[in-house]
Motif scaffolding. Structure first.
Motif, PDB file in Angstrom:
ATOM      1  N   UNK A 578       1.027  -1.087  -0.288  1.00 60.60           N
ATOM      2  CA  UNK A 578      -0.333  -0.199  -0.093  1.00 60.60           C
ATOM      3  C   UNK A 578       0.734   1.380  -0.240  1.00 60.60           C
ATOM      4  N   UNK A 579       1.769   1.305  -0.332  1.00 56.70           N
ATOM      5  CA  UNK A 579       3.217   2.781  -0.208  1.00 56.70           C
ATOM      6  C   UNK A 579       2.970   2.878  -1.843  1.00 56.70           C
ATOM      7  N   UNK A 580       2.521   4.786  -1.833  1.00 52.89           N
ATOM      8  CA  UNK A 580       2.426   5.003  -2.466  1.00 52.89           C
ATOM      9  C   UNK A 580       3.198   4.614  -4.632  1.00 52.89           C
ATOM     10  N   UNK A 581       4.234   4.601  -3.500  1.00 50.13           N
ATOM     11  CA  UNK A 581       5.200   4.526  -4.847  1.00 50.13           C
ATOM     12  C   UNK A 581       5.054   3.279  -5.260  1.00 50.13           C
ATOM     13  N   UNK A 582       5.076   1.376  -4.551  1.00 49.63           N
ATOM     14  CA  UNK A 582       4.465   0.554  -4.490  1.00 49.63           C
ATOM     15  C   UNK A 582       3.539   0.428  -5.784  1.00 49.63           C
ATOM     16  N   UNK A 583       2.024   1.543  -5.072  1.00 52.41           N
ATOM     17  CA  UNK A 583       0.955   1.546  -5.988  1.00 52.41           C
ATOM     18  C   UNK A 583       1.223   2.330  -7.012  1.00 52.41           C
ATOM     19  N   UNK A 585       4.059   2.120  -9.401  1.00 44.99           N
ATOM     20  CA  UNK A 585       4.422   1.286 -10.036  1.00 44.99           C
ATOM     21  C   UNK A 585       4.105   0.014 -10.464  1.00 44.99           C
ATOM     22  N   UNK A 586       2.889  -0.347  -9.570  1.00 43.62           N
ATOM     23  CA  UNK A 586       1.515  -1.257  -9.919  1.00 43.62           C
ATOM     24  C   UNK A 586       0.552  -0.865 -11.025  1.00 43.62           C
ATOM     25  N   UNK A 590       2.483  -2.749 -14.312  1.00 39.52           N
ATOM     26  CA  UNK A 590       2.185  -3.880 -13.700  1.00 39.52           C
ATOM     27  C   UNK A 590       3.088  -4.853 -13.887  1.00 39.52           C
ATOM     28  N   UNK A 591       3.924  -4.809 -16.048  1.00 41.87           N
ATOM     29  CA  UNK A 591       4.378  -5.731 -15.924  1.00 41.87           C
ATOM     30  C   UNK A 591       5.940  -5.497 -15.146  1.00 41.87           C
ATOM     31  N   UNK A 592       6.455  -4.668 -14.501  1.00 39.51           N
ATOM     32  CA  UNK A 592       7.492  -4.274 -14.045  1.00 39.51           C
ATOM     33  C   UNK A 592       6.995  -4.503 -12.568  1.00 39.51           C
ATOM     34  N   UNK A 593       6.412  -3.948 -11.783  1.00 35.87           N
ATOM     35  CA  UNK A 593       6.045  -4.438 -10.730  1.00 35.87           C
ATOM     36  C   UNK A 593       6.288  -6.045 -10.355  1.00 35.87           C
ATOM     37  N   UNK A 594       5.265  -6.835 -10.646  1.00 36.11           N
ATOM     38  CA  UNK A 594       5.175  -8.537 -11.423  1.00 36.11           C
ATOM     39  C   UNK A 594       7.173  -8.157 -11.545  1.00 36.11           C
ATOM     40  N   UNK A 595       7.831  -8.111 -11.954  1.00 38.17           N
ATOM     41  CA  UNK A 595       8.720  -8.459 -12.446  1.00 38.17           C
ATOM     42  C   UNK A 595       9.954  -8.271 -10.803  1.00 38.17           C
ATOM     43  N   UNK A 625      13.575  -0.729 -10.008  1.00 38.63           N
ATOM     44  CA  UNK A 625      13.199   0.160 -11.389  1.00 38.63           C
ATOM     45  C   UNK A 625      12.097   0.845 -11.273  1.00 38.63           C
ATOM     46  N   UNK A 626      11.559   2.039 -10.236  1.00 31.92           N
ATOM     47  CA  UNK A 626      10.623   2.540  -9.899  1.00 31.92           C
ATOM     48  C   UNK A 626      11.049   3.356 -10.896  1.00 31.92           C
ATOM     49  N   UNK A 627      12.265   4.064 -11.618  1.00 31.34           N
ATOM     50  CA  UNK A 627      12.290   4.586 -12.360  1.00 31.34           C
ATOM     51  C   UNK A 627      11.813   5.027 -13.330  1.00 31.34           C
ATOM     52  N   UNK A 628      11.425   3.347 -14.063  1.00 28.21           N
ATOM     53  CA  UNK A 628       9.903   3.458 -15.070  1.00 28.21           C
ATOM     54  C   UNK A 628       9.098   3.519 -15.226  1.00 28.21           C
TER      55      UNK A 628
END
Length: 813
Positions: A578-583, A585-586, A590-595, A625-628
């Motif tokens: 639930x962190x803003x940055x992960x949300x 990214x998802x 979504x592909x990068x998030x799963x990766x 990979x949050x830069x993506x």
């Protein structure tokens, strides 16, 4: 070679190479040695050497302690004898004189009544019976002889003779009153407070009269008679009646006695002496007597008992309260004795001329003081040298290859300040209390911080060095050092993988138990009694250790902020989906998030397999990979099949977009205030690797005659991984992408792919700046292969049902 021949060219070359190698260390020294850590270590060593001796010698013997030998006085000293002082002051207070004030109104009343008897005789000269009756009303008791004498004086015909008779009577009244005031025994008030005292003297005070100052006189108590004595009034009245003529003496005695006896209900309730049937000539002055008693108490100086030099103060065994006071007083006097200096030269010369024996004794004493100072100074230097060497040796140990302290000057400075503060607190507590076991909690606090900040790498060495310094500062032995190390080891091991705040208190409780039993055992081995070892040593050590755990739990956010670290608890919070940055990214990629989730799983298992921080590697992989997020469509995992935006871009532009996600990622990390411990995963997970796809594409597009395409232009800017965790994430990131691109990821193909990627990164030098060993690389490889095989395992192909198959054939036909 001489003497067999000339030196060959090969021999000259060898000698020249040796000479160059001999000087090479000096030439390489400025580039290899950093002055900042050396200066920090030297400063730490100097301050540590000062702190272990700060405050001067400490009196270390405690009440109840068992000493192994008898102790004698090193100097002559005196110790205040409180019991004797109180006894002497009480005696002086009780022996202080009682104060009595003259009752002037009583004397005036007696004088007036006696004088009035003659006036009544004149008025009732012709009626003797009426005279006696009126006199009785004024408390004048006249017998026949007294009545006749008063009537005789009243009936004297000659005026001159009558005047003389009246004058004689008046003079007799004054002498009687003066006798009551001055002639012993004097009638004084019988006060209970005065009866409890042992004073043998009394002070009588006559209040000031018109034109006269107050009169104070001192008499023995034996010259006084109190109102409590049965015949006191008769004795005083008889003495006063002697001032009158013989015919009047009996009447005056009875009259004065009657006046001194209190009339029924004549005194006001609560008045001074109201409970006594007799009126005192001198009343007891309680305020003056109490003030005199207090002055007598205060006038007695403190009583001291003198102890000679070499006098035995205590035998071997347990120290009692009295012996503890003796030893402490002797210690303080010895410190004063060491500070003595010779008098000025003029005084010394005069003493030598007039008192040669005293001069000789003074010189000998000064020589003893000088020798004692030198011996004490050598001990201080010894402690200082040991304290100086420990930080230097610790710094050398930590900066050796394989045990290098993290190259963060700010963190090194903060750690140095904390260690010095801990050492200063331990020394200050020891100087203030004389009990070294309070320093166990101070060591526990430092060990907890080191365990959180440095974990198992540098923490044990730092804790051991600090334990040695605290042992020196508290002047203890090996047993005390072992206690500090047991407590430190408990915190270092227990806090290594704490994932909730309650765990810190649990570790503190375990360390408290270890401190309690270890200190108790050390005390018993040292020959102390069970009570002393528990109350004076084990209990302070245990309580301060538990307090250290609570303090660490309370200031944990401050520790993270000051040392710029992230504990497991903070990492778990940042791993929440639930962190803003992960949300973000998802949602955006979504592909990068799963990766990232998959890389995190691989990295955690691999890191834990080699003893690294698995949680840090997993959370770092989540954010690497949050830069993506800014350009998700340019990365393969977020693209639809057959749709690639790079087909319309040049290889150089595609390279800039691909490598730009590292720069974008670190900017987003700062914007969202990502913990500093996670930043290296963003900038180091590609190191300085080559973007091979676009590098080869650029080579294919190169026309004949164009210059060669440089690999440098198609590499990431780095830096290379600096820690084992970032190196693991780099390998897992590359492996996961390669295996995901495989059409049939069989175990053999997965293992071959993983091996090739690890070898490629190793040969490319990407792992040169981290602490991974070849054995750990092999372990990582096995762990990654095992995890990937579990993820991409083959599945059983279920056969189609016959009914479904026949329906399909009918539709085809």
């Amino acid at each position: 070679m001489w003497p067999f021949g000339r030196t060959s060219a090969r021999r000259r070359e060898i000698r020249r190479s040796k000479a160059e190698r001999g000087w090479s260390w000096y030439r390489r020294l400025p580039a290899q040695v950093s002055l900042a850590p050396i200066g920090l270590a030297v400063g730490l060593a100097i301050l540590a050497a000062y702190l272990v001796n700060a405050g001067g010698p400490v009196f270390r013997i405690r009440e109840g302690q068992t000493v192994s030998r008898a102790l004698a006085a090193r100097v002559e000293f005196r110790l205040e004898d409180a019991t004797r002082t109180i006894e002497m002051r009480g005696r002086a207070r009780d022996n202080s004189p009682n104060y009595y004030e003259l009752d002037v109104s009583l004397l005036k009343d007696i004088a007036g009544r006696l004088t009035n008897a003659l006036q009544l005789a004149k008025v009732h000269a012709d009626d003797p019976a009426r005279l006696q009756e009126e006199a009785r009303r004024t408390r004048i008791i006249l017998d026949e002889a007294g009545r006749d004498e008063l009537l005789r004086i009243a009936k004297v015909a000659d005026a001159g003779e009558q005047q003389r008779e009246v004058a004689r009577f008046q003079s007799a009244v004054e002498r009687a009153v003066s006798s009551l005031k001055s002639q012993t025994p004097l009638l004084v008030e019988a006060a209970e407070a005065a009866a409890r005292r042992t004073a043998d003297r009394a002070k009588l005070i006559e209040p000031p009269e018109a034109g006269k100052a107050a009169v104070e006189r001192e008499l023995p108590v034996s010259k006084l008679i109190t109102t409590a004595q049965p015949d006191a009034v008769d004795v005083v009245a008889a003495a006063a009646s002697q001032a009158f003529a013989a015919p009047l003496q009996a009447s005056m005695k009875n009259s004065i006695a009657g006046m001194l006896r209190r009339e029924p209900d004549a005194a006001a309730p609560g008045a001074a002496g109201a409970d006594s049937p007799v009126r005192a000539i001198y009343r007891y002055a309680a305020d003056l007597t109490s003030r005199a008693a207090q002055e007598a108490w205060a006038a007695v100086p403190n009583q001291h008992e003198v102890y000679a030099r070499e006098q035995l103060l205590t035998d071997a065994g347990q120290i009692s309260k009295k012996e503890h006071e003796l030893l402490k007083a002797e210690h303080e006097e010895y410190r004063k004795w060491l500070r003595r200096e010779l008098p000025a030269e003029e005084e010394l010369a005069a003493l030598q001329r007039h008192q040669p024996d005293a001069y000789q004794r003074l010189i000998e004493e000064h020589q003893e003081i000088t020798a004692a100072r030198a011996s004490e100074r050598l001990a201080v230097y010894g402690y200082g040298v040991l304290a100086l060497l420990i930080p230097l040796g610790l710094t050398y140990y930590l900066r050796r290859p394989g045990r290098k302290l993290r190259d963060d000057p700010a963190r090194q400075l903060t750690t140095t300040v904390v260690m010095l503060a801990v050492l200063a607190i331990a020394r200050a507590v020891f100087v203030a209390t004389g009990n070294p076991y309070y320093a166990v909690g101070v060591q526990a606090f430092a060990a907890g911080i080191l365990g959180i900040v440095y974990a198992r790498y540098c923490g044990p060495a730092m804790a051991a060095g600090l334990a040695v310094l605290i042992t020196l500062a508290t002047r203890q032995n090996m047993g005390f050092f072992l206690i500090l190390m047991v407590v430190s080891a408990t915190f270092l091991v227990g806090l290594n993988n704490i994932r909730n705040r309650g765990g810190i208190v649990a570790v503190g409780a375990a360390a408290t138990l270890f401190a309690l039993f270890t200190t108790l055992a050390a005390g018993l081995i040292d020959g102390q009694t069970l009570r002393f070892a528990f109350m004076a040593e084990a209990l302070p050590a245990a309580c301060t250790t538990m307090a250290a755990a609570f303090i660490i739990e309370g200031i944990l956010p401050g520790i993270e902020r000051v040392f710029k670290i992230s504990t497991n608890m903070s990492l778990l919070e940042w791993g929440d989906a639930s962190k803003p940055l992960l949300r973000l990214l998802a949602a955006e990629a979504p592909g990068t998030y799963n990766h990232s989730l998959l890389v995190g799983t691989l990295a955690e298992n691999a890191a834990e397999a080699i003893g690294a921080q698995g949680l840090l590697a997993r959370i770092g992989a989540y954010y690497h990979d949050i830069g993506k997020i800014n350009k998700p469509e340019y990365f393969a995992e977020n693209q639809a099949v057959g749709d690639s935006r790079h087909e319309r871009l040049s290889p150089a532009m595609s390279h800039l977009i691909i490598t730009g996600h590292v720069k974008d990622g670190i900017e987003m990390a700062r914007e969202y205030r990502l913990p500093p411990a996670l930043h290296p995963f963003i900038v180091e997970h590609h190191g300085t690797t080559l973007v091979e796809f676009f590098y080869h594409a650029a080579n294919l597009q190169r026309k004949p005659g164009d210059p060669e395409v440089s690999e440098v232009n198609f590499r990431y800017s780095g830096p290379r991984p600096q820690s084992r965790e970032t190196a693991v994430v780099m390998l897992c990131d590359a492996v996961e992408g390669a295996v995901r691109a495989m059409s049939e990821p069989t175990p053999s193909r997965i293992e071959d792919t993983v091996s090739k990627i690890v070898q490629r990164r190793l040969m490319d030098g990407q792992l040169d700046e981290c602490d991974l060993t070849f054995r750990e690389l092999e372990t990582i490889q096995r762990s990654v292969v095992k995890s990937l095989c579990a993820i991409y395992h083959s599945r059983v192909a279920y056969p189609e049902r016959e009914e479904a198959k026949s329906e399909a054939e009918v539709r085809v036909s």
